[in-house]
Design an enzyme around this catalytic site. Structure first.
Site, PDB file in Angstrom:
ATOM      1  N   TYR A 138      24.503  16.001 -46.179  1.00 12.06           N
ATOM      2  CA  TYR A 138      24.115  15.829 -47.581  1.00 12.06           C
ATOM      3  C   TYR A 138      25.296  16.151 -48.505  1.00 12.06           C
ATOM      4  O   TYR A 138      25.602  15.386 -49.425  1.00 12.06           O
ATOM      5  CB  TYR A 138      22.914  16.722 -47.886  1.00 12.06           C
ATOM      6  CG  TYR A 138      22.485  16.706 -49.321  1.00 12.06           C
ATOM      7  CD1 TYR A 138      21.860  15.597 -49.871  1.00 12.06           C
ATOM      8  CD2 TYR A 138      22.705  17.811 -50.139  1.00 12.06           C
ATOM      9  CE1 TYR A 138      21.462  15.576 -51.203  1.00 12.06           C
ATOM     10  CE2 TYR A 138      22.314  17.800 -51.464  1.00 12.06           C
ATOM     11  CZ  TYR A 138      21.692  16.683 -51.992  1.00 12.06           C
ATOM     12  OH  TYR A 138      21.310  16.667 -53.308  1.00 12.06           O
ATOM     13  N   GLU A 156      13.559  16.705 -56.883  1.00 13.18           N
ATOM     14  CA  GLU A 156      13.998  17.958 -57.504  1.00 13.18           C
ATOM     15  C   GLU A 156      12.786  18.723 -58.042  1.00 13.18           C
ATOM     16  O   GLU A 156      12.746  19.948 -57.971  1.00 13.18           O
ATOM     17  CB  GLU A 156      15.020  17.702 -58.617  1.00 13.18           C
ATOM     18  CG  GLU A 156      16.350  17.172 -58.135  1.00 13.18           C
ATOM     19  CD  GLU A 156      17.229  18.178 -57.411  1.00 13.18           C
ATOM     20  OE1 GLU A 156      16.866  19.365 -57.311  1.00 13.18           O
ATOM     21  OE2 GLU A 156      18.298  17.752 -56.923  1.00 13.18           O
ATOM     22  N   TRP A 184      16.351  23.602 -51.055  1.00 15.36           N
ATOM     23  CA  TRP A 184      16.611  22.162 -51.011  1.00 15.36           C
ATOM     24  C   TRP A 184      16.562  21.633 -49.585  1.00 15.36           C
ATOM     25  O   TRP A 184      16.162  20.503 -49.349  1.00 15.36           O
ATOM     26  CB  TRP A 184      17.959  21.848 -51.680  1.00 15.36           C
ATOM     27  CG  TRP A 184      18.213  20.380 -51.726  1.00 15.36           C
ATOM     28  CD1 TRP A 184      19.206  19.720 -51.086  1.00 15.36           C
ATOM     29  CD2 TRP A 184      17.464  19.383 -52.431  1.00 15.36           C
ATOM     30  NE1 TRP A 184      19.123  18.371 -51.356  1.00 15.36           N
ATOM     31  CE2 TRP A 184      18.059  18.143 -52.180  1.00 15.36           C
ATOM     32  CE3 TRP A 184      16.342  19.426 -53.257  1.00 15.36           C
ATOM     33  CZ2 TRP A 184      17.587  16.947 -52.712  1.00 15.36           C
ATOM     34  CZ3 TRP A 184      15.866  18.237 -53.800  1.00 15.36           C
ATOM     35  CH2 TRP A 184      16.483  17.017 -53.522  1.00 15.36           C
TER      36      TRP A 184
END
Length: 188
Positions: free
Chosen positions: A25, A47, A55
């Site tokens: 990522y 988000e 995350w």
């Protein structure tokens, strides 16, 4: 430490740790400019789902999110009703938070009310001018900025939900509106 050395001998922002998915990522997505209404709607939704969580949890669940939210096509998501909400609430492959699910559907409806390209233009209008400098330390990376606060305020004024200033700064970082790769990171 503000960077970590990966198995490929590259230094990365310290938040990556030793997780392979975080490395991917970081290397391929985080801080890379992301454009388009659908892509930014997806980023906003994910988000929002991340709020209060890590995350990496979202990244690991992202394939299922994309599947059940039909690729985050705003027109499709906007048509979801109570039956779809209940199906989503029963799906262990995503974050089962009714408020976040309903916010995503409501946000999709708001995107549909906008002209094509308007969400992209609106969100990118809050991107600060490139400063030419980058954070030297992780401690120099803010959680909120004047720009993310202004973006949040405008989105909320338009009726969007789960778009607080911290969440919007995380979006700005991940969508490349700001470049917070620390000095010493191979992406810097």
């Amino acid at each position: 430490m503000d960077t970590v050395l990966g198995p490929d001998e590259r230094h990365r922002c310290a938040w990556v740790g030793d997780d392979a998915e975080y490395r991917r990522y970081h290397d391929e997505e985080w801080g890379t400019p992301l454009r388009g209404d659908r892509a930014l709607f997806e980023k906003m939704a994910l988000e929002g789902f991340q709020a209060g969580l890590s995350w990496i949890t979202i990244l690991r669940k992202r394939p299922r999110f994309r599947e059940v939210f039909q690729g985050f096509e705003p027109a499709v998501v906007a048509a979801f009703g109570e039956a779809e909400v209940e199906e989503l609430m029963a799906d262990a492959g995503i974050i089962r938070n009714r408020a976040k699910i309903e916010a995503t559907i409501g946000n999709a409806r708001l995107v549909l009310e906008m002209a094509e390209g308007e969400l992209d233009a609106l969100m990118w209008s809050f991107a600060p001018a490139a400063s030419g400098s980058r954070p030297a330390l992780m401690a120099d990376v803010p959680a909120v900025t004047a720009e993310s606060t202004a973006m949040s305020k405008e989105l909320r004024r338009r009726g969007f939900r789960f778009v607080g200033p911290t969440t919007m700064y995380a979006l700005m970082q991940s969508a490349g509106m700001v470049d917070d790769h620390v000095a010493g990171c191979w992406r810097a």
